[in-house]
Design an enzyme around this catalytic site. Structure first.
Site, PDB file in Angstrom:
ATOM      1  N   GLU B 325       0.598  25.978 -70.808  1.00 10.31           N
ATOM      2  CA  GLU B 325       0.956  24.734 -70.119  1.00 10.31           C
ATOM      3  C   GLU B 325       1.639  23.766 -71.071  1.00 10.31           C
ATOM      4  O   GLU B 325       2.572  23.074 -70.705  1.00 10.31           O
ATOM      5  CB  GLU B 325      -0.304  24.079 -69.520  1.00 10.31           C
ATOM      6  CG  GLU B 325      -0.020  22.876 -68.617  1.00 10.31           C
ATOM      7  CD  GLU B 325       0.074  21.538 -69.359  1.00 10.31           C
ATOM      8  OE1 GLU B 325       0.583  20.580 -68.771  1.00 10.31           O
ATOM      9  OE2 GLU B 325      -0.348  21.452 -70.534  1.00 10.31           O
ATOM     10  N   GLU B 326       1.153  23.735 -72.319  1.00  8.98           N
ATOM     11  CA  GLU B 326       1.568  22.666 -73.241  1.00  8.98           C
ATOM     12  C   GLU B 326       3.033  22.734 -73.649  1.00  8.98           C
ATOM     13  O   GLU B 326       3.691  21.709 -73.783  1.00  8.98           O
ATOM     14  CB  GLU B 326       0.694  22.685 -74.507  1.00  8.98           C
ATOM     15  CG  GLU B 326      -0.770  22.310 -74.274  1.00  8.98           C
ATOM     16  CD  GLU B 326      -0.956  20.879 -73.786  1.00  8.98           C
ATOM     17  OE1 GLU B 326       0.041  20.177 -73.587  1.00  8.98           O
ATOM     18  OE2 GLU B 326      -2.122  20.489 -73.582  1.00  8.98           O
TER      19      GLU B 326
END
Lengths: 462, 462
Positions: B325-326
């Protein structure tokens, strides 16, 4: 510039059609001021890091009195003064020691004496220890506890979302455990710390020997929750093991101390008094940043915000920083005593004494008409995620206030972490979040403002 | 024993007259289970303290994949499997260094490279530095930034009670600051950390060079808020001062990684899928306990609670632990890609990616009919002080899901402290409160249950 804007708004306040929108604007301004230019966090930093723990009767408690008085004096209030009150002076003495003695193996466990406890003999006490879950269970044991130490080990119930309910359900062990054990001839009482967390901090707090004659007092201490778990497990394996503890606490003669009071005098009905407050004293194991440094600086912030906005209250708004909530309640009692002598009329009191966490609402002590009236303000608080307006205990200091018409409330912060710190060595400034503290101050300011503007419902004359 | 009770309750579920009361009882049971026998906290302890930071492509990210898969396998779900996904592999390299060079006085300031940034030359960069508050201001400067470092210093706005709004308002500086500065010939970008607190932690996070050709990439780093304040103050005194920084980060070839998926297959309409998830990867400066270890273990807890109570879902309930996600969002995109290939029908997705703090409500992405339907569940949550059900962004991983009928929601925890930890070296396990984490898991379980029981409102057929 901001002052001018606010004044214009207040001029409009007389117009009912604009009232709601003005209230919304003013409340928005209170939150803005609190989140951008409050002093509560830096006040608390000083109170916690420079002054430190503030147990009644201590030099640092007196330092806190002088510091907060000086700070209130900088705010331009109409009055700032001290109210004399004699307070108990209990001192812990040397750090306590305790260990489990199991077949000659000593395991040290963290304890701390409970407030108002007596010392052990100088050499400490060594005795068999018997575990109970309740005072009821103790009473059923009867004579069997004679000559032994009683170990109260009923944990706080983790199921309640409102942790104060669990605290109140488990609290009798700490408050009356020693007294009840002494009646049956026990030689000491060890109480599981009132915390929902498993850790190594013992949590102190007050206890009372009730009407027992002094010669029957037995020493009482709290044990950390990890220590309690270990002791309980060890007792299951060896019920005959012994416990040793040693503490040198004592109660010295009462000391002159003070409530600190500041006042914005009412401009319409100055005889009607609204109190906002917290308590200045703390336990001695840490600086009491949550209990109740937070409540003290938030209450000071309420009058600071109102004064800085040049708000002219209808009623007299009084910030009261009470002394000795923790081990005597003398400050609250003295405030009410003087108030009665002066025939003062209190219409409202708000206390913050549940920690400096994100504000979630208020617990309200009022008749149905006033409860409903305050619940009618919920919409004002929704933008700030303050949603809970329920009947409940307001605060220990203001519980002394008994005017016929008074409405009382307590700030209700998020309670999940409160008992991790409560009365323990970790209730320190680094456990405080600046924004959460400030939001509490804004929430309190908003309720004080709404009640000042709209009054309370008076009981029908009979 | 408890299983039997719950089964009885579910048998009654068909009776509409009892439905509400059964839902209340079951939700109460979810909270009880979460607060008394959850595993989420111990899972997180392992993920944080034993595995540690989990940046995509790292060995520890892969360890987290294997660990959470093994843990899901112990729960007796109907399926547990991995989903392959290629992810970016950016590495920070040596710890960054930076200082202000003001008339030969060097003052070290804490910085960290932003995700996807290039390195500085080995010797570092020394250049004049020019402060701006926005990309707009940068563009107005035009050629003046050529050869200089651009310093973005617009703080997050403290006035928003919802801190995510302030994050989103300030985020363009980090995300696109370097790209925009590079277009004007700047040699580096330094961005004030996205935090509401003044402290010494630089906060990393992803940035992108957009469509710039690679040779135009310039190194980008975040500076701590205290560092930003100091730099700004120093620049006011001496606009000609220089700034030095050095970082050795680089982007390596993509790596094979995985989403971790577990499933309770639906018993009535198994083709209807409900997702509950968080993201397994974290930034590399700490173990990412709040972002998003918390969301991972809470999502696992949802299916654990339901399975342990022998709950037979109508629809398929799928826990998805997304990778990356990051810095890429590849896991979420892959999940949707596969789902489309398989012609899966997702009816609901819930993400927890806003920290493990006390749950306050949900942000809901839905049409008005479904928003209203979910808001109709508010009363069920009131005993748990979960009060806020508003339209809003659900979560970055599930934003890829685009089924026509899908309803999405994000857990909304208290947000006051989130950005104290976000993407910084202090986002560690000791910043997690066990009860707050567990309450989040219970809140998620309750919404998953209500939607499984009551479905969603389907759009009218045209």
């Amino acid at each position: 510039m901001k002052k001018t804007i606010l004044l214009t708004v207040f001029v409009l306040n007389g117009l009912t059609t604009f009232a709601q929108s003005n209230d919304e604007k003013n409340i928005k301004l209170f939150y803005k001021k609190a989140l951008t230019e409050a002093k509560c966090y830096s006040w608390l930093e000083y109170l916690s890091n420079d002054i430190g723990s503030r147990l009644s009767g201590s030099a640092s408690a007196e330092e806190a009195v002088q510091y907060t008085k000086r700070q209130l004096e900088t705010l331009g209030l109409d009055k700032v003064y001290l109210q004399d009150v004699m307070v108990p002076h209990w001192v812990r003495g040397e750090k306590e020691t305790a260990f489990i003695l199991d077949n000659k193996v000593k395991t040290v466990v963290p304890i701390c004496a409970l407030g108002a406890s007596v010392a052990t003999p100088k050499a400490g006490i060594t005795a068999e220890i018997i575990e109970v879950q309740s005072i009821k269970e103790l009473k059923e044991l009867g004579d069997k506890v004679k000559g032994k130490i009683v170990f109260y080990n009923r944990p706080m119930n983790p199921e309640n979302v409102a942790t104060f309910i669990s605290y109140s359900e488990a609290g009798d062990q700490r408050r009356s455990g020693a007294e009840e054990a002494a009646k049956l001839g026990a030689v000491g009482a060890i109480v599981r710390s009132l915390s929902l967390r498993l850790d190594d901090f013992p949590h102190t707090g007050n206890q009372s020997y009730g009407d027992l004659p002094k010669e029957q007092y037995i020493p009482a201490a709290a044990i950390s929750t990890n220590g309690a778990e270990l002791l309980s497990k060890s007792l299951k394996k060896n019920p005959g093991l012994k416990f040793f503890f040693k503490q040198s606490c004592e109660t010295l003669p009462d000391v002159l101390s003070h409530n600190v009071i500041g006042e914005l005098t009412g401009t319409v009905t100055p005889e009607n008094i609204m109190v906002v407050g917290g308590h200045l004293d703390s336990w001695d194991l840490a600086d009491g940043s949550h209990d109740d440094g937070a409540g003290v600086v938030q209450s000071m912030e309420v009058v600071r915000i109102l004064k800085n906005l040049n708000y002219k209250p209808k009623n007299t708004i009084r910030v009261v920083l009470f002394m000795n909530e923790e081990n005597g309640g003398k400050g609250g009692a003295k405030y009410e005593e003087v108030s009665k002598e002066k025939k003062e009329n209190h219409i409202f009191a708000l206390e913050s004494d549940s920690g400096g966490f994100t504000p979630r609402g208020f617990t309200i002590e009022a008749d149905d008409a006033n409860l409903k009236k305050i619940q009618g303000y919920k919409d004002f608080f929704e933008p700030y995620l303050v949603n809970t307006f329920i009947k409940g205990h307001s605060g220990s200091d203001i519980e002394h206030l008994t005017s016929k018409t008074i409405v009382k409330a307590g700030l209700m912060p998020d309670s999940q972490r409160y008992f991790d710190y409560h009365h323990a060595a970790n209730d320190k400034f680094d456990a405080i979040d600046k924004r959460e503290l400030e939001l509490g101050a804004a929430t309190m300011t908003s309720l004080i403002y709404l009640i000042d503007q709209n009054g309370i419902v008076l009981p029908a004359a009979n």
